[in-house]
Motif scaffolding. Structure first.
Motif, short mmCIF file in Angstrom:
data_model
loop_
_atom_site.label_atom_id
_atom_site.label_comp_id
_atom_site.label_asym_id
_atom_site.label_seq_id
_atom_site.Cartn_x
_atom_site.Cartn_y
_atom_site.Cartn_z
N ALA A 79 -1.97 -2.18 2.22
CA ALA A 79 -3.09 -1.39 2.70
C ALA A 79 -2.61 -0.11 3.40
O ALA A 79 -3.11 0.98 3.11
CB ALA A 79 -3.96 -2.22 3.65
N ARG A 96 -13.39 -6.60 -5.15
CA ARG A 96 -13.38 -5.14 -5.29
C ARG A 96 -12.48 -4.80 -6.47
O ARG A 96 -11.39 -5.36 -6.60
CB ARG A 96 -12.83 -4.51 -4.01
N LYS A 118 -5.30 2.77 3.36
CA LYS A 118 -6.59 2.05 3.38
C LYS A 118 -6.55 0.97 4.44
O LYS A 118 -5.53 0.72 5.06
CB LYS A 118 -6.85 1.41 2.02
N THR A 119 -7.69 0.29 4.60
CA THR A 119 -7.78 -0.81 5.56
C THR A 119 -7.34 -2.12 4.90
O THR A 119 -7.35 -2.25 3.68
CB THR A 119 -9.22 -1.00 6.07
N TRP A 145 -10.02 -3.54 2.78
CA TRP A 145 -10.07 -2.95 1.45
C TRP A 145 -9.16 -3.72 0.51
O TRP A 145 -9.57 -4.12 -0.58
CB TRP A 145 -9.64 -1.48 1.53
N TYR A 146 -7.91 -3.94 0.94
CA TYR A 146 -6.98 -4.65 0.07
C TYR A 146 -7.39 -6.11 -0.10
O TYR A 146 -7.27 -6.67 -1.19
CB TYR A 146 -5.52 -4.58 0.55
N SER A 155 -5.92 3.89 -7.18
CA SER A 155 -5.60 2.81 -6.25
C SER A 155 -4.59 1.85 -6.85
O SER A 155 -3.68 1.38 -6.16
CB SER A 155 -6.87 2.05 -5.86
#
Length: 78
Positions: A23, A41, A28-29, A32-33, A47
């Motif tokens: 992440a 997701r 990213k957070t 997110w991962y 990405s």
């Protein structure tokens, strides 16, 4: 054939890389991962490349057999 997120997670675990590391490497957070790691997701191509870079692998390893099969089909048709 395994989904891309499962392949990513297999590689991540085999290399001993944390979800937090990926992440942060992608800017990213962790949530997110996490969403990617459980299949909630779907990452875009950029990405996927960032994740591949964080894992120090070629992006093509995420697609494995699917890519080989599609290339073989195209080769046979030509």
């Amino acid at each position: 054939m395994k989904p891309v997120y499962e392949r990513i997670e297999e590689i991540r675990k085999r290399k001993g890389v944390t979800k937090t590391h990926i992440a942060k490497s992608c800017g990213k957070t962790v949530s997110w991962y996490y969403g990617i790691s459980v299949g909630r997701r779907t990452p875009d191509v950029d990405s996927l490349q960032e994740i591949a870079d964080a894992l120090e692998v070629d992006i093509r390893v995420f697609f494995g057999d699917e890519l080989s099969v599609s290339l073989n089909v195209e080769t046979e048709v030509v």
